[in-house]
Design an enzyme around this catalytic site. Sequence first.
Site, short mmCIF file in Angstrom:
data_model
loop_
_atom_site.label_atom_id
_atom_site.label_comp_id
_atom_site.label_asym_id
_atom_site.label_seq_id
_atom_site.Cartn_x
_atom_site.Cartn_y
_atom_site.Cartn_z
N ASP A 142 -25.07 66.36 15.50
CA ASP A 142 -24.42 65.90 14.26
C ASP A 142 -25.20 66.24 13.00
OD1 ASP A 142 -23.53 63.14 16.25
OD2 ASP A 142 -22.14 64.64 15.47
N HIS A 179 -31.67 61.08 20.22
CA HIS A 179 -30.63 61.22 21.25
C HIS A 179 -31.06 60.47 22.49
CE1 HIS A 179 -27.72 63.07 23.96
NE2 HIS A 179 -27.07 63.40 22.87
C1 SDX Z 1 -24.00 61.80 19.74
O1 SDX Z 1 -24.88 60.65 24.45
C2 SDX Z 1 -24.44 61.80 23.99
O2 SDX Z 1 -24.43 62.80 24.66
C3 SDX Z 1 -23.90 61.70 22.55
C4 SDX Z 1 -23.56 63.04 21.89
C5 SDX Z 1 -22.38 63.72 22.57
O3 SDX Z 1 -22.29 64.94 22.49
O4 SDX Z 1 -21.50 62.97 23.08
O5 SDX Z 1 -24.69 63.90 21.92
C6 SDX Z 1 -23.16 62.81 20.42
O6 SDX Z 1 -23.65 60.65 19.75
C7 SDX Z 1 -25.29 62.22 19.12
C8 SDX Z 1 -26.07 61.02 18.49
C9 SDX Z 1 -25.50 60.77 17.07
N1 SDX Z 1 -26.11 59.53 16.50
C10 SDX Z 1 -26.99 59.57 15.50
O7 SDX Z 1 -27.46 60.61 15.01
C11 SDX Z 1 -27.41 58.20 14.96
C12 SDX Z 1 -28.92 58.16 14.73
N2 SDX Z 1 -29.60 58.18 16.05
C13 SDX Z 1 -29.88 56.95 16.66
O8 SDX Z 1 -29.25 55.80 16.24
C14 SDX Z 1 -30.37 57.01 18.10
O9 SDX Z 1 -31.28 58.02 18.17
C15 SDX Z 1 -29.33 57.17 19.19
C16 SDX Z 1 -28.26 56.15 19.07
C17 SDX Z 1 -28.72 58.53 19.13
C18 SDX Z 1 -30.05 57.02 20.52
O10 SDX Z 1 -30.48 55.71 20.59
P1 SDX Z 1 -31.31 55.16 21.87
O11 SDX Z 1 -31.39 56.18 22.94
O12 SDX Z 1 -30.75 53.82 22.19
O13 SDX Z 1 -32.76 55.03 21.32
P2 SDX Z 1 -33.33 53.81 20.49
O14 SDX Z 1 -32.32 53.38 19.46
O15 SDX Z 1 -33.83 52.79 21.45
O16 SDX Z 1 -34.55 54.51 19.71
C19 SDX Z 1 -35.82 54.66 20.35
C20 SDX Z 1 -36.83 54.55 19.19
C21 SDX Z 1 -36.68 53.26 18.39
O17 SDX Z 1 -37.92 52.99 17.78
P3 SDX Z 1 -38.92 51.90 18.53
O18 SDX Z 1 -38.11 50.64 18.77
O19 SDX Z 1 -39.38 52.57 19.82
O20 SDX Z 1 -40.04 51.70 17.54
O21 SDX Z 1 -36.58 55.62 18.25
C22 SDX Z 1 -36.20 55.05 17.00
C23 SDX Z 1 -35.75 53.65 17.28
O22 SDX Z 1 -35.93 52.84 16.13
N3 SDX Z 1 -35.11 55.88 16.49
C24 SDX Z 1 -34.94 56.24 15.22
C25 SDX Z 1 -33.80 57.06 15.22
N4 SDX Z 1 -33.31 57.16 16.46
C26 SDX Z 1 -34.12 56.42 17.24
N5 SDX Z 1 -35.66 55.95 14.11
C27 SDX Z 1 -35.20 56.50 12.97
N6 SDX Z 1 -34.11 57.31 12.85
C28 SDX Z 1 -33.39 57.59 13.97
N7 SDX Z 1 -32.34 58.37 13.89
#
Ligand code: SDX
Length: 429
Positions: A364, A307
């Site tokens: 989710d 998140h």
């Molecule tokens: C919602 O914003 C809100 O409030 C949203 C929400 C709401 O109520 O409105 O809470 C609802 O959208 C919840 C999120 C639902 N999405 C997912 O579950 C999709 C999977 N999660 C990710 O794609 C990710 O965690 C996000 C999109 C939620 C957040 O992305 P960020 O903040 O841009 O973080 P990032 O992608 O830069 O990740 C940081 C690191 C990265 O690794 P490094 O580059 O540091 O090595 O964490 C890793 C990412 O690769 N990472 C994951 C991961 N999420 C982040 N690795 C594996 N699996 C994951 N799910």
Amino acid sequence: MSKEVQIIIDGKTFHFPVIEGSEGEKAIDIAKLRDLTGYITLDTGYKNTGATKSAITFLDGEQGVLRYRGYPIEQLASKASFLEVSYLLIYGELPTLAQLENFKIRIQKHTNLHEDIKKVFDGFPSSAHPMGVLSSAVSSLTAYYPGSIDPNASEDEIDLTIVRLMAKLPTIAAWSYRNSKGMPLMYPKPKLGYCENFLYMMFAQPNEDFDIDPVVAEALNTLLILHADHEQNCSTSTVRIVGSAHASLYSSIAAGINALWGPLHGGANQEVIEMLDQIKSDGGDTQKWIAKAKDKNDPFRLMGFGHRVYKNFDPRAKIIKKACDDILSKLGVNDPVLEIAKELEQAALNDPYFVERKLYPNVDFYSGIIYRALGLKSDLFTVMFALGRLPGWIAQWKELRDAKEPIGRPRQIYTGHTTREYIPIEKRK
Ligand code: SDX
């Protein structure tokens, strides 16, 4: 706390005020940055940038705290009704009995749709994703209620638009679903109650009694409350920026629905259940899939994990996980993917990759398991998220309009070609 910060650029010191929120959050007010220094800030994805001041929802990502208008989500989810919470978000205070009754009656009056809206549903192939149908049908409301387009509409007109949307979105969602399945449309029975009426329109059959399971209705009430608002997330920011152009509430919400559809945002709840089913049919080897999620060369991500703001447990995920066990056992549903989800959670929470990145289950991760137990197909899960998030979107849109905020128009740093002469086509290589 210092009331200002200083930025030194080329030996010159610039002073910028610091503002502090009611929960102690601090921000540097850079409203005059470009005028004073010629510089702008750059923050791709707005990870460090506040877009507004808001009194609606507070969340503390480090502590895993979420409050609507100061009320903890845990209390609202266990004690309130969704319409009570909707009223709280939109109007700022928990309603009195009379206010809630009046809100309910006003909503009950507007649950029906103009018959012509069925043409919007018929314009889509039955294979259409319900989120595309939902946003189109919401947008079409501007045609039936043109008064909603007037940027100078009276407070009463705006409030009527708010009530109409709260009343009609469940009907739009239910009718678009039944239309896609070739099922007869069930007209609203608003006296049933907000959640109960939605369940009736979704699952009842003509000329048959329909008993609403109170467990299902209560589960839906809880899930809608948990999704009702979440400060400046992607779809809410979309609603606000569209609203800042003085577009109608219907147009702004239609835009928010499309942003929520994204698999990284609200679309994740559908992705999670499809991921869990995939892991199950692949033999349920959770360690294999955890390894894939960590592998930078593998596009697979553990959907429902991570998140932008929560670097601790998403408090909603905690509530939904517990509700999962309760509801599935009360309904006598045994969904094997629940165990897979719990195994994935345990594996991830003990894995340095996830621990270092503070990746926890988000709202989710477990919600789709409940939606499926309630009888919903996975492509409707994000529609359910939209139904829950509607009062939050409305409240945020209203707050922006009441504050008379300017049109949102971010700047950029240009990295393209510098000036160059036009070359006639015959001379191009
Ligand atoms: C919602 O914003 C809100 O409030 C949203 C929400 C709401 O109520 O409105 O809470 C609802 O959208 C919840 C999120 C639902 N999405 C997912 O579950 C999709 C999977 N999660 C990710 O794609 C990710 O965690 C996000 C999109 C939620 C957040 O992305 P960020 O903040 O841009 O973080 P990032 O992608 O830069 O990740 C940081 C690191 C990265 O690794 P490094 O580059 O540091 O090595 O964490 C890793 C990412 O690769 N990472 C994951 C991961 N999420 C982040 N690795 C594996 N699996 C994951 N799910």
